[in-house]
Design an enzyme around this catalytic site. Structure first.
Site, PDB file in Angstrom:
ATOM      1  N   TYR A   1      76.883  49.265   9.713  1.00 52.42           N
ATOM      2  CA  TYR A   1      75.666  48.613  10.199  1.00 52.42           C
ATOM      3  C   TYR A   1      74.461  49.047   9.370  1.00 52.42           C
ATOM      4  CZ  TYR A   1      72.026  47.170  13.540  1.00 52.42           C
ATOM      5  OH  TYR A   1      70.933  46.596  14.134  1.00 52.42           O
TER       6      TYR A   1
ATOM      7  N   SER B   1      66.123  46.846  11.492  1.00 52.33           N
ATOM      8  CA  SER B   1      66.370  47.948  12.418  1.00 52.33           C
ATOM      9  C   SER B   1      65.876  49.218  11.754  1.00 52.33           C
ATOM     10  CB  SER B   1      67.884  48.047  12.694  1.00 52.33           C
ATOM     11  OG  SER B   1      68.218  49.282  13.301  1.00 52.33           O
TER      12      SER B   1
END
Length: 254
Positions: free
Chosen positions: A152, A139
């Site tokens: 995250y 990501s």
């Protein structure tokens, strides 16, 4: 390759979103896709869809956080040419001061250790193929932080380092390591899971953004990278919607 010469691609987290779209893309590119996820009903339905469309596909339930399950899965494969480490996810959006350690643990178990388990288990087969490819879907959170995303972000940074280090360690072997790092992607579940089923809060993530990325956009990117000539390695590919300049700079139409 299989007995009929078809290369085999394993996709984790293939029950929906980017994983399912990637399976479709690789199947269309000529791979036999092995669909893995915990939700067996979904991957079975996808395998049926792909088979009916004339592609080669099979489904196998897999919990990537269970090493014994992963090892048994690896032993069941006759060959592996491509591994797409797609399974992952975000849980919670709390600040560091009040974040739930259970959320952090879950994100590390799936995003980092899950990727480690599957990659370790399949690396011998990928090497034996003579032309293996490991894809790690991270990501933009793997490269820049933002408030409310520490758990995250930390997990994705770790996953990025796993891919980067693996590439260093296996250079000279016939295996490529590709990292694809998407920015804002609208899928049917990602934000909803992160906000514990709060669909209204999940919708606000994309509010005013005309065209966030779709699962198919990311799948196209993965398929393109995988299908480059064997000597070409796409080390890192960051893909964002045009409206997103960074993790914290997004153009929204009011």
């Amino acid at each position: 390759m299989t007995a009929n010469g078809t290369p085999i691609a394993v996709v984790t987290g293939a029950s929906g979103g980017i994983g399912a779209a990637t399976a479709r893309g690789l199947a269309a590119a000529g791979y036999e896709v092995v669909l893995t996820a915990r939700r067996e009903d979904r991957i079975t339905a996808l395998a049926r869809e792909l088979t009916q469309a004339g592609h080669q596909a099979r489904a196998q339930r897999l919990d990537i956080t269970d090493r014994a399950d992963v090892d048994a899965f690896a032993a069941s494969l006759e060959r592996c040419d491509v591994l797409v480490n797609n399974a992952g996810g975000a849980h919670g959006a709390d600040p560091v001061a009040s974040g739930d350690p259970a959320d952090w643990r879950l994100m590390f178990e799936v995003n980092v250790l899950g990727t480690l388990h599957v990659t370790q288990a399949l690396l011998p087969a990928l090497t034996a193929s003579g032309d293996g490819t490991v894809v790690v879907l991270t990501s933009t959170a793997a490269h820049a932080t933002y408030e409310g995303g520490a758990g995250y972000v930390a997990a994705k940074h770790a996953e990025h380092v796993l891919a980067e280090t693996l590439r260093l360690e296996i250079v000279g072997t016939p295996v490529r390591v590709i990292e694809v790092a998407p920015g804002m992607v609208r899928t049917e579940e990602f934000a909803t899971v992160r906000f514990r089923g709060d669909t209204e809060r999940a919708a606000k993530v994309y509010e005013g953004v005309a065209d966030p990325l779709t699962a198919e956009d990311v799948a196209d990117t993965i398929t393109w990278a995988v299908t480059r000539p064997p000597h070409v390695n796409v080390d890192l590919l960051v893909v964002r919607p045009r409206a997103q300049a960074s993790n914290t700079k997004v153009h929204r139409v009011r």
